[in-house]
Design a protein around this motif. Structure first.
Motif, PDB file in Angstrom:
ATOM      1  N   MET A 202       4.860  13.344   3.513  1.00 51.81           N
ATOM      2  CA  MET A 202       5.518  12.080   3.820  1.00 51.81           C
ATOM      3  C   MET A 202       4.790  11.008   3.023  1.00 51.81           C
ATOM      4  SD  MET A 202       7.739  10.371   5.815  1.00 51.81           S
ATOM      5  CE  MET A 202       7.887  10.852   7.539  1.00 51.81           C
TER       6      MET A 202
ATOM      7  N   GLN B 239      -1.651  -4.084   8.606  1.00 50.02           N
ATOM      8  CA  GLN B 239      -0.748  -3.402   7.687  1.00 50.02           C
ATOM      9  C   GLN B 239       0.428  -2.848   8.492  1.00 50.02           C
ATOM     10  OE1 GLN B 239      -2.676  -0.592   5.029  1.00 50.02           O
ATOM     11  NE2 GLN B 239      -4.442  -1.926   4.771  1.00 50.02           N
TER      12      GLN B 239
ATOM     13  N   TYR C 103       0.832  -1.195   0.000  1.00 49.33           N
ATOM     14  CA  TYR C 103       0.000   0.000   0.000  1.00 49.33           C
ATOM     15  C   TYR C 103       0.872   1.252   0.000  1.00 49.33           C
ATOM     16  CZ  TYR C 103      -2.921  -3.595   2.205  1.00 49.33           C
ATOM     17  OH  TYR C 103      -3.570  -4.760   2.505  1.00 49.33           O
TER      18      TYR C 103
ATOM     19  N   LEU D 246       4.210   7.144   2.651  1.00 50.26           N
ATOM     20  CA  LEU D 246       4.346   5.942   3.468  1.00 50.26           C
ATOM     21  C   LEU D 246       3.971   4.706   2.665  1.00 50.26           C
ATOM     22  CD1 LEU D 246       2.615   7.375   6.627  1.00 50.26           C
ATOM     23  CD2 LEU D 246       4.977   6.604   6.572  1.00 50.26           C
TER      24      LEU D 246
ATOM     25  N   GLY E  70       0.485  17.067  10.578  1.00 54.66           N
ATOM     26  CA  GLY E  70      -0.653  17.193  11.472  1.00 54.66           C
ATOM     27  C   GLY E  70      -1.867  16.368  11.089  1.00 54.66           C
ATOM     28  N   GLN E  71      -1.737  15.599  10.013  1.00 55.06           N
ATOM     29  CA  GLN E  71      -2.864  14.795   9.553  1.00 55.06           C
ATOM     30  C   GLN E  71      -2.532  13.308   9.619  1.00 55.06           C
ATOM     31  OE1 GLN E  71      -5.811  16.352   8.573  1.00 55.06           O
ATOM     32  NE2 GLN E  71      -4.759  18.197   9.258  1.00 55.06           N
ATOM     33  N   GLY E  72      -3.570  12.503   9.552  1.00 56.13           N
ATOM     34  CA  GLY E  72      -3.351  11.069   9.450  1.00 56.13           C
ATOM     35  C   GLY E  72      -3.015  10.688   8.016  1.00 56.13           C
ATOM     36  N   PRO E  73      -2.426   9.522   7.833  1.00 54.51           N
ATOM     37  CA  PRO E  73      -2.119   9.070   6.475  1.00 54.51           C
ATOM     38  C   PRO E  73      -3.395   8.930   5.637  1.00 54.51           C
ATOM     39  CG  PRO E  73      -0.942   7.757   8.114  1.00 54.51           C
ATOM     40  CD  PRO E  73      -1.929   8.591   8.859  1.00 54.51           C
TER      41      PRO E  73
ATOM     42  N   PHE F 193      -4.926   7.134   2.111  1.00 55.57           N
ATOM     43  CA  PHE F 193      -4.710   6.038   1.157  1.00 55.57           C
ATOM     44  C   PHE F 193      -4.523   6.587  -0.253  1.00 55.57           C
ATOM     45  CE2 PHE F 193      -5.216   1.917  -0.713  1.00 55.57           C
ATOM     46  CZ  PHE F 193      -5.972   2.117  -1.865  1.00 55.57           C
TER      47      PHE F 193
ATOM     48  N   PHE G 226       3.805  -0.566   8.485  1.00 56.69           N
ATOM     49  CA  PHE G 226       4.298   0.596   7.763  1.00 56.69           C
ATOM     50  C   PHE G 226       5.817   0.693   7.784  1.00 56.69           C
ATOM     51  CE2 PHE G 226       0.701   3.270   6.574  1.00 56.69           C
ATOM     52  CZ  PHE G 226      -0.327   2.616   7.218  1.00 56.69           C
ATOM     53  N   GLY G 227       6.338   1.277   6.704  1.00 56.03           N
ATOM     54  CA  GLY G 227       7.737   1.630   6.656  1.00 56.03           C
ATOM     55  C   GLY G 227       7.967   3.005   7.268  1.00 56.03           C
ATOM     56  N   PRO G 228       9.224   3.472   7.258  1.00 56.34           N
ATOM     57  CA  PRO G 228       9.553   4.752   7.891  1.00 56.34           C
ATOM     58  C   PRO G 228       9.128   5.964   7.067  1.00 56.34           C
ATOM     59  CG  PRO G 228      11.495   3.808   6.901  1.00 56.34           C
ATOM     60  CD  PRO G 228      10.417   2.785   6.756  1.00 56.34           C
TER      61      PRO G 228
ATOM     62  N   TYR H 293       0.502   5.377   1.032  1.00 57.24           N
ATOM     63  CA  TYR H 293      -0.273   6.411   1.692  1.00 57.24           C
ATOM     64  C   TYR H 293       0.517   7.710   1.637  1.00 57.24           C
ATOM     65  CZ  TYR H 293      -3.123   2.761   3.976  1.00 57.24           C
ATOM     66  OH  TYR H 293      -3.968   1.696   4.243  1.00 57.24           O
TER      67      TYR H 293
ATOM     68  N   GLN I 295       0.978  11.396   3.848  1.00 62.70           N
ATOM     69  CA  GLN I 295       0.678  12.045   5.120  1.00 62.70           C
ATOM     70  C   GLN I 295       1.226  13.463   5.121  1.00 62.70           C
ATOM     71  OE1 GLN I 295       2.449  10.274   8.657  1.00 62.70           O
ATOM     72  NE2 GLN I 295       0.779  10.997   9.930  1.00 62.70           N
TER      73      GLN I 295
END
Lengths: 111, 114
Positions: B89, B103, B33, B91, B40-43, B45, B105-107, B35, B37
């Motif tokens: 970012m 799921q 997947y 992801l 200040g927000q969530g990731p 899709f 996640f990577g860095p 994503y 980001q």
């Protein structure tokens, strides 16, 4: 569209106390919920999940509660430690592979 | 380390340039997947793959964005003619292959478009 939301953007907790992070979701079709922890400069880290056929699930020092009646999700962290400082996201899923994240709550640990 | 890896970790580019990011999922994870980001927000899709097949794309994924997973292992995300609004970012996450599997996640790759 419908999204997961959070009540508080920042939560400050004394070290050693329990933390409770709340989340409200609006999609009644959601049947899978996840909590992620994100530290600065890192990707989200899976903490715990729960499916809609359950109302409580426990992990190591963490408990997730799901109240489908009021569409509310919470994450309880026992004996909060400095390493728990992070942003916590709740996320929802409704039958496909797309996770919808909320905006996050920053947990700040007071010494 | 057998987690999800992403390269580069940081990318600074000038507006109008093309950039490409790479994601290596956890070994034997069939689903991958992407994503995005913002601060200040969530990731959010973007898209996902089951093996080499791209199964869903968000409307956030404009025609300047393209993702591939040619051999069903690593994936690339390319952004053409970058714009300042692409700064975010990016992801990557992977899962074993069933719906509603965890799921991981990577860095992330942090992109800054000047």
């Amino acid at each position: 569209g419908e999204n997961v939301g959070l009540h508080l953007p920042t939560l400050s907790v004394q070290e050693g106390d329990n933390s409770i992070i709340n989340c409200a979701y609006s999609n009644s079709a959601s049947d899978y919920f996840i909590w992620y922890k994100q530290e600065s400069g890192k990707g989200p880290q899976f903490i715990i999940d729960i499916r809609s056929n359950m109302d409580k699930r426990q992990g190591q020092r963490v408990t997730v509660l799901l109240n489908k009646t009021v569409k509310h999700l919470s994450l309880q962290i026992a004996a909060t430690q400095p390493g728990d400082s992070a942003v916590y996201f709740c996320a929802e899923n409704f039958g496909d592979d797309k996770i919808i994240f909320g905006k996050g709550t920053r947990l700040h640990i007071l010494p | 380390d057998t987690g999800v890896s992403q390269n580069p970790r940081h990318k600074i580019t000038k507006r109008g340039q093309n950039v490409t990011f790479r994601c290596d999922p956890i070994s034997e994870h069939n689903r991958l997947y992407w994503y995005r980001q913002t601060l200040g927000q969530g990731p959010e899709f973007l898209t996902y793959f089951q093996n080499e097949a791209q199964l869903e794309k968000s409307r956030l994924l404009s025609d300047r964005f393209s993702a591939e997973r040619p051999k069903g292992s690593f994936s690339t995300l390319e952004i053409q003619r970058t714009e300042q609004g692409d700064s975010a970012m990016y992801l990557c996450a992977s899962s074993q292959g069933q719906v509603q599997e965890t799921q991981y996640f990577g860095p992330g790759t942090r992109l800054l478009v000047l």
